[in-house]
Design a protein around this motif. Structure first.
Motif, PDB file in Angstrom:
ATOM      1  N   ARG A   1       0.271 -37.163  37.209  1.00  0.00           N
ATOM      2  CA  ARG A   1       0.457 -35.951  36.398  1.00  0.00           C
ATOM      3  C   ARG A   1       1.775 -35.251  36.702  1.00  0.00           C
ATOM      4  NH1 ARG A   1      -1.158 -30.389  36.921  1.00  0.00           N
ATOM      5  NH2 ARG A   1      -1.718 -29.466  34.894  1.00  0.00           N
ATOM      6  N   GLY A   2       2.128 -35.146  37.968  1.00  0.00           N
ATOM      7  CA  GLY A   2       3.306 -34.391  38.366  1.00  0.00           C
ATOM      8  C   GLY A   2       2.932 -33.014  38.878  1.00  0.00           C
ATOM      9  N   ALA A   3       3.858 -32.379  39.560  1.00  0.00           N
ATOM     10  CA  ALA A   3       3.632 -31.041  40.117  1.00  0.00           C
ATOM     11  C   ALA A   3       3.729 -29.978  39.024  1.00  0.00           C
ATOM     12  CB  ALA A   3       4.650 -30.756  41.214  1.00  0.00           C
ATOM     13  N   ASP A   4       2.959 -28.917  39.178  1.00  0.00           N
ATOM     14  CA  ASP A   4       3.044 -27.796  38.237  1.00  0.00           C
ATOM     15  C   ASP A   4       4.337 -27.022  38.418  1.00  0.00           C
ATOM     16  OD1 ASP A   4       0.201 -27.749  37.026  1.00  0.00           O
ATOM     17  OD2 ASP A   4      -0.153 -27.862  39.187  1.00  0.00           O
TER      18      ASP A   4
ATOM     19  N   ARG B   1       5.271 -31.866  36.037  1.00  0.00           N
ATOM     20  CA  ARG B   1       4.364 -32.268  34.958  1.00  0.00           C
ATOM     21  C   ARG B   1       4.907 -31.868  33.593  1.00  0.00           C
ATOM     22  NH1 ARG B   1       1.967 -27.889  32.587  1.00  0.00           N
ATOM     23  NH2 ARG B   1       1.466 -26.061  33.881  1.00  0.00           N
ATOM     24  N   PHE B   2       4.302 -32.408  32.557  1.00  0.00           N
ATOM     25  CA  PHE B   2       4.570 -31.993  31.187  1.00  0.00           C
ATOM     26  C   PHE B   2       4.269 -30.489  31.076  1.00  0.00           C
ATOM     27  CE2 PHE B   2       4.370 -31.656  26.689  1.00  0.00           C
ATOM     28  CZ  PHE B   2       4.896 -32.820  26.126  1.00  0.00           C
ATOM     29  N   GLY B   3       5.262 -29.694  30.691  1.00  0.00           N
ATOM     30  CA  GLY B   3       5.065 -28.249  30.569  1.00  0.00           C
ATOM     31  C   GLY B   3       5.187 -27.480  31.860  1.00  0.00           C
ATOM     32  N   GLY B   4       5.605 -28.155  32.930  1.00  0.00           N
ATOM     33  CA  GLY B   4       5.733 -27.484  34.217  1.00  0.00           C
ATOM     34  C   GLY B   4       7.050 -26.735  34.364  1.00  0.00           C
ATOM     35  N   GLN B   5       7.236 -26.113  35.539  1.00  0.00           N
ATOM     36  CA  GLN B   5       8.438 -25.317  35.794  1.00  0.00           C
ATOM     37  C   GLN B   5       9.204 -25.827  36.999  1.00  0.00           C
ATOM     38  OE1 GLN B   5       8.514 -20.968  35.511  1.00  0.00           O
ATOM     39  NE2 GLN B   5       9.486 -20.853  37.518  1.00  0.00           N
ATOM     40  N   ILE B   6      10.529 -25.874  36.860  1.00  0.00           N
ATOM     41  CA  ILE B   6      11.435 -26.132  37.969  1.00  0.00           C
ATOM     42  C   ILE B   6      12.210 -24.848  38.226  1.00  0.00           C
ATOM     43  CG2 ILE B   6      13.413 -27.464  38.801  1.00  0.00           C
ATOM     44  CD1 ILE B   6      12.536 -29.676  36.791  1.00  0.00           C
TER      45      ILE B   6
ATOM     46  N   GLN C   1       9.375 -32.997  27.214  1.00  0.00           N
ATOM     47  CA  GLN C   1       8.191 -32.695  28.015  1.00  0.00           C
ATOM     48  C   GLN C   1       7.980 -31.195  28.186  1.00  0.00           C
ATOM     49  OE1 GLN C   1       8.025 -35.107  31.633  1.00  0.00           O
ATOM     50  NE2 GLN C   1       9.287 -36.647  30.627  1.00  0.00           N
ATOM     51  N   ASN C   2       8.734 -30.409  27.430  1.00  0.00           N
ATOM     52  CA  ASN C   2       8.541 -28.952  27.428  1.00  0.00           C
ATOM     53  C   ASN C   2       8.658 -28.360  28.834  1.00  0.00           C
ATOM     54  OD1 ASN C   2       8.070 -26.650  25.772  1.00  0.00           O
ATOM     55  ND2 ASN C   2       5.986 -26.504  26.585  1.00  0.00           N
ATOM     56  N   ILE C   3       9.616 -28.899  29.616  1.00  0.00           N
ATOM     57  CA  ILE C   3       9.803 -28.441  30.993  1.00  0.00           C
ATOM     58  C   ILE C   3      10.634 -27.170  30.991  1.00  0.00           C
ATOM     59  CG2 ILE C   3      10.881 -29.005  33.213  1.00  0.00           C
ATOM     60  CD1 ILE C   3      10.295 -31.985  32.523  1.00  0.00           C
ATOM     61  N   ARG C   4      10.245 -26.213  31.792  1.00  0.00           N
ATOM     62  CA  ARG C   4      10.997 -24.970  31.933  1.00  0.00           C
ATOM     63  C   ARG C   4      11.850 -25.039  33.199  1.00  0.00           C
ATOM     64  NH1 ARG C   4       8.423 -18.882  32.660  1.00  0.00           N
ATOM     65  NH2 ARG C   4      10.391 -17.761  32.797  1.00  0.00           N
ATOM     66  N   VAL C   5      13.152 -24.903  33.042  1.00  0.00           N
ATOM     67  CA  VAL C   5      14.065 -24.849  34.177  1.00  0.00           C
ATOM     68  C   VAL C   5      14.535 -23.404  34.309  1.00  0.00           C
ATOM     69  CG1 VAL C   5      16.202 -25.702  35.191  1.00  0.00           C
ATOM     70  CG2 VAL C   5      14.794 -27.235  33.803  1.00  0.00           C
ATOM     71  N   GLN C   6      14.116 -22.754  35.375  1.00  0.00           N
ATOM     72  CA  GLN C   6      14.350 -21.313  35.557  1.00  0.00           C
ATOM     73  C   GLN C   6      15.308 -21.074  36.711  1.00  0.00           C
ATOM     74  OE1 GLN C   6      12.907 -18.363  33.890  1.00  0.00           O
ATOM     75  NE2 GLN C   6      14.623 -17.535  35.070  1.00  0.00           N
ATOM     76  N   GLY C   7      16.468 -20.487  36.435  1.00  0.00           N
ATOM     77  CA  GLY C   7      17.347 -20.050  37.503  1.00  0.00           C
ATOM     78  C   GLY C   7      16.782 -18.816  38.175  1.00  0.00           C
TER      79      GLY C   7
ATOM     80  N   GLY D   1       6.960 -17.951  37.856  1.00  0.00           N
ATOM     81  CA  GLY D   1       6.110 -19.135  37.787  1.00  0.00           C
ATOM     82  C   GLY D   1       4.662 -18.867  37.419  1.00  0.00           C
ATOM     83  N   GLN D   2       4.200 -17.613  37.593  1.00  0.00           N
ATOM     84  CA  GLN D   2       2.805 -17.278  37.287  1.00  0.00           C
ATOM     85  C   GLN D   2       1.841 -18.264  37.956  1.00  0.00           C
ATOM     86  OE1 GLN D   2       1.934 -14.366  35.142  1.00  0.00           O
ATOM     87  NE2 GLN D   2       4.009 -14.067  35.919  1.00  0.00           N
ATOM     88  N   LEU D   3       2.080 -18.500  39.238  1.00  0.00           N
ATOM     89  CA  LEU D   3       1.308 -19.458  40.010  1.00  0.00           C
ATOM     90  C   LEU D   3      -0.177 -19.126  39.981  1.00  0.00           C
ATOM     91  CD1 LEU D   3       1.588 -21.889  42.020  1.00  0.00           C
ATOM     92  CD2 LEU D   3       1.632 -20.176  43.846  1.00  0.00           C
ATOM     93  N   LYS D   4      -1.007 -20.176  39.840  1.00  0.00           N
ATOM     94  CA  LYS D   4      -2.455 -19.999  39.780  1.00  0.00           C
ATOM     95  C   LYS D   4      -3.134 -20.816  40.878  1.00  0.00           C
ATOM     96  CE  LYS D   4      -2.852 -21.701  35.672  1.00  0.00           C
ATOM     97  NZ  LYS D   4      -1.431 -22.093  35.529  1.00  0.00           N
TER      98      LYS D   4
END
Length: 338
Positions: A229-232, A251-256, A277-283, A157-160
């Motif tokens: 906006r939605g969650a990052d 959010r747009f471009g966020g990660q699940i 929305q360029n969402i990343r779904v990461q297992g 996730g590279q959380l910031k």
């Protein structure tokens, strides 16, 4: 040695306390006197036969445990007698990218015997020293729950600082996600059906709470809390039953981060928002030894204490699994082997 087995039939009620011979060490192996182990939802699924109905039995369950090295085999150089260690979930995944060869046949608690035994022989490559400031039960929670949360938010996730993280529920992975997110300077929204558990989460640092029974459209609440906006990041432990709302929460471009299947494995989901929305779904499949060691450094630096809700003696293993099945816990359930 004393151990607990899924003997010849799946089911919590079929768990059996039994005796097995002391493990004999092979080249490169260490003998661990296990002091504590912890439960994950995967362990419950394994015991009930839902995880892998074709799993050969008997099997010693539980992937997570910690103890002291009491003997080493020939060729051992990474660790020594007296070191307090945990076994890594996937014994073959020490670093680099995951692969079938590194993971499928190397995981503790199925298909390999797990940690619910007085002694375990493990490869020196498959153990990690645990932080000294943690007690045995706390350290026993790290291999799966903590590392899964770390992998989701930090490795992938590279959380910031300043990011907003939506965490579902108050089980082991979710509480670690809350703790790691706050240590990284993030804002955390957490959901639960229990007001009591939500208050406990607030005491741990959660910024916003949502009771999803009172607010079944919790995705809309997340949008309101984030000014539309939605969650990052969304830490999704529900699976198929929560994914659609996770998509509407991010959010747009966020990660699940897809971690669990508490609400089911299959569901019809509209994938168009993921694309548009360029969402990343990461297992997330836990993590490697290298990630585990990085996480331990962060734990030591921030002095994060795992939340252990209840500790059972090994003789009450069935009761520990029953508590997990009921969903009555907050954080982790542990078993003491002394």
């Amino acid at each position: 040695m004393k151990c607990v087995e899924i003997a010849n039939q799946f089911g919590v009620e079929r768990l059996t306390m039994t005796e097995r011979p002391h493990p004999e060490l092979r080249h490169g192996e260490v003998l661990v006197r296990v002091r504590a182990a912890s439960l994950n939802f995967r362990d419950l699924m394994t015991v009930t036969g839902l995880y892998n109905p074709k799993q050969p039995l008997p099997l010693i369950p539980l992937s997570d445990g910690v103890g002291e090295i009491v003997a080493v085999g020939d060729g051992v150089t990474r660790v020594a007698v007296g070191d307090r260690v945990a076994g890594i979930f996937a014994q073959g995944w020490t670093g680099g990218e995951p692969s079938v060869e590194k993971i499928r046949a190397t995981t503790l608690g199925g298909p390999l015997d797990g940690m619910l035994a007085e002694y375990r022989a493990l490869s020196q490559e498959g153990v990690v020293r645990v932080p000294d400031y943690l007690n045995d039960e706390e350290a026993a929670t790290l291999p799966c729950a903590a590392l899964t949360a770390w992998s989701a938010l930090i490795t992938h996730g590279q959380l910031k600082p300043g990011d907003t993280v939506l965490v579902q529920g108050t089980g082991g992975v979710s509480i670690f996600a809350l703790q790691f997110a706050k240590a990284a300077g993030a804002r955390v929204i957490i959901t639960s059906s229990s007001d009591e558990k939500l208050e406990r989460a607030k005491a741990l640092g959660a910024d916003e709470i949502i009771n999803y029974k009172q607010s079944p459209d919790w995705d809309k609440v997340v949008r309101e809390m984030t000014a539309g906006r939605g969650a990052d990041h969304v830490v999704d432990v529900g699976g198929a039953g929560t994914l659609a709302k996770s998509i509407r929460s991010v959010r747009f471009g966020g990660q699940i981060s897809l971690i669990g299947v508490l609400s089911g494995r299959t569901e019809e989901v509209d994938i168009v928002p993921i694309l548009m929305q360029n969402i990343r779904v990461q297992g997330i499949i836990v993590g490697s030894r290298e990630m585990f060691e990085a996480m331990n450094r962060a734990l030591e630096q921030n002095r994060i204490r795992p939340v252990v809700d209840k500790i059972f003696p090994i003789e009450e293993t069935k009761q520990a699994f029953q508590l997990m099945a009921q969903g009555g816990h907050f954080g982790k359930i542990c078993i003491r082997l002394d």
